[in-house]
Each structure stands twice: as C-alpha cells, then as structure tokens.
Design an enzyme around this catalytic site. Structure first.
Site, PDB file in Angstrom:
ATOM      1  N   LYS A  22       3.891  15.889   5.144  1.00  0.00           N
ATOM      2  CA  LYS A  22       3.859  16.896   3.989  1.00  0.00           C
ATOM      3  C   LYS A  22       4.296  18.390   4.749  1.00  0.00           C
ATOM      4  O   LYS A  22       3.330  18.856   5.504  1.00  0.00           O
ATOM      5  CB  LYS A  22       2.887  16.857   2.957  1.00  0.00           C
ATOM      6  CG  LYS A  22       3.208  17.296   1.718  1.00  0.00           C
ATOM      7  CD  LYS A  22       1.802  17.208   0.689  1.00  0.00           C
ATOM      8  CE  LYS A  22       1.988  17.555  -0.583  1.00  0.00           C
ATOM      9  NZ  LYS A  22       0.894  17.425  -1.290  1.00  0.00           N
TER      10      LYS A  22
HETATM   11  C1  E4P Z   1       1.379  17.844  -4.842  1.00  0.00           C
HETATM   12  O1  E4P Z   1       1.667  17.149  -3.812  1.00  0.00           O
HETATM   13  C2  E4P Z   1       0.073  18.332  -4.954  1.00  0.00           C
HETATM   14  O2  E4P Z   1      -1.089  17.787  -3.990  1.00  0.00           O
HETATM   15  C3  E4P Z   1      -0.563  18.615  -6.217  1.00  0.00           C
HETATM   16  O3  E4P Z   1       0.201  17.938  -7.262  1.00  0.00           O
HETATM   17  C4  E4P Z   1      -1.175  19.876  -6.868  1.00  0.00           C
HETATM   18  O4  E4P Z   1      -1.632  19.659  -7.895  1.00  0.00           O
HETATM   19  P1  E4P Z   1      -2.439  20.878  -8.544  1.00  0.00           P
HETATM   20  O5  E4P Z   1      -1.604  22.028  -9.022  1.00  0.00           O
HETATM   21  O6  E4P Z   1      -3.066  20.280  -9.708  1.00  0.00           O
HETATM   22  O7  E4P Z   1      -3.539  21.258  -7.494  1.00  0.00           O
END
Ligand code: E4P
Length: 218
Positions: free
Chosen positions: A83
């Site tokens: 990522k």
């Molecule tokens: C995506 O890969 C992120 O980890 C995640 O969906 C972020 O979510 P949040 O905005 O609830 O922190």
C-alpha cells in the site's frame, strides 16, 4: 464486488474469514496503532488467514525508502499487497513494484484525476476514501461514479476500484451500485450487512412454529 475487511484486529478478522465472508484485508498505520500490535507479525498472521490480498502500508515517504520497506513487506507472504500513498514518490514506487510483479494498493485518493494517475502507474487497486469525503460534506459516491466512468472509457487501464473509508451499510450499497470492484470496511460494518429486523423476527416465528410441531430433523 469483493469484500475486504479494514482492520488489524486479528480475532475479528479470523471470525469473518472462517465465515467465508471476506476476500482480503486492508490495514493502515492508524489501524496498527489502534490494535497495539507488531506490524510485521500482524501482516504475517493476516496473510496466512486469508487467500486474497492483505494490504500493508509503507511508512517511508521517499521512493528509495518505500522500495526498501516494500521489499521487507513483500518477503512476508506472496499475498501481501503493497500500500502506497498517492504522492509523486508513491506513484513512482507503484510503477516500479508492478514491474517487479507485486500487487499494489494506492491509498488516500480523493479525486478522479488522482485515480487516473494511479491507473497510469498500473496500480492493482486504487482506494478512494468515500467516508472522509462525506465527513467534509462532499459526495464520496460521486467520486466512485466518476472513477468508474473514466476507467471504463479506457479499457487498457486495469486498476481495480477499491471503495475505502466506508462507514455504513448504505456506503456499501452505494459502492456496489457505482460498480466498485471491491470495498473495504470495518468488521462491524460487514456484520451489520447480515442483519435485518424482519429476518430476525421471521426466524423467531419459524422456530416457535417448528417447536409446536414437536418434530426433529434427524
Ligand atoms: C483504506 O484502505 C483505509 O484503511 C480506510 O478505509 C480508511 O478508513 P477511515 O477513513 O475510516 O479511517
């Protein structure tokens, strides 16, 4: 639409994996901090728990650092998906990792143009953050629809849309209607998709009636 769980809570993820409900896992540094767990160990555990991709995020912000960290993460298991943040350096690392045959997830996407660039960098997944846009009174669903339309205009772009930052069952329906290839959400949101009061009421009535028949299925 593939369903990924967005969490680093290994017990909750195991329960969902055993129910066959998830196709992969996404994590981020905040989720690792919340779980209070060792990052590399957690990624290893998750990668053994699910067959699909487990997104593990680099912490470096420069190209060389990202590539070094990606090499460490990639060694954990073949289904670790690297990522990367949607920055110039992140896109450069994305292209290089894809050339090495690694899966990548480009994260923190808030515009269709960012998604276009991630696709040009051959990202395996682009993660538009629907909930965080809704939080500031913008429409995360519009972003998903825009990206879908743009990607469909150019069939050579193979990046999959991974709707992220989903906070509710309605977000999940919106993502599916917008044609997202995958959606990632916390364990509680996945569990909320199962429930409906009429399902529970109906089941309870069926069980009462069944008891009255005095029969057994054996
Ligand atoms: C995506 O890969 C992120 O980890 C995640 O969906 C972020 O979510 P949040 O905005 O609830 O922190």
């Amino acid at each position: 639409m593939k369903i990924f769980v967005d969490s680093a809570d290994t017990a909750a993820i195991r329960r969902l994996a055993e129910a066959g409900l998830i196709d992969g896992v996404t994590t981020n540094p905040s989720l690792i901090a919340k779980a209070g767990a060792d990052f590399l160990e957690t990624v290893g555990e998750l990668a053994a728990m699910v067959q699909g991709p487990v997104s593990a995020e680099v912490a470096a912000t420069d190209y060389d650092g990202m590539m070094r960290e990606a090499a460490v993460l990639a060694k954990i298991a073949p289904n670790v998906c690297i990522k990367l943040p949607l920055t110039m350096e992140g896109l450069r690392a994305c292209r290089a990792l894809r050339a090495e045959g690694r899966e990548t997830n480009v994260t923190l996407c808030f515009t269709a143009n960012q998604a276009l660039l991630a696709a040009k960098a051959d990202a395996t997944y682009i993660s538009p953050f629907v909930g965080r846009l809704d939080d500031i009174n913008l429409d995360g669903g519009d972003l998903l629809r825009d990206i879908r339309e743009i990607y469909d205009n150019y069939p050579a772009l193979k990046t999959q849309i991974l709707a992220a930052s989903l906070r509710s069952a309605n977000h999940v329906t919106d993502a599916a209607r917008a044609g997202a290839d995958a959606a990632t959400m916390p364990p509680a949101v996945i569990e909320s998709l199962v429930h409906h009061p009429l399902t529970e009421k109906g089941l309870s009535a069926f069980l009462d009636d069944w008891r009255r028949t005095g029969q057994r299925i054996a």
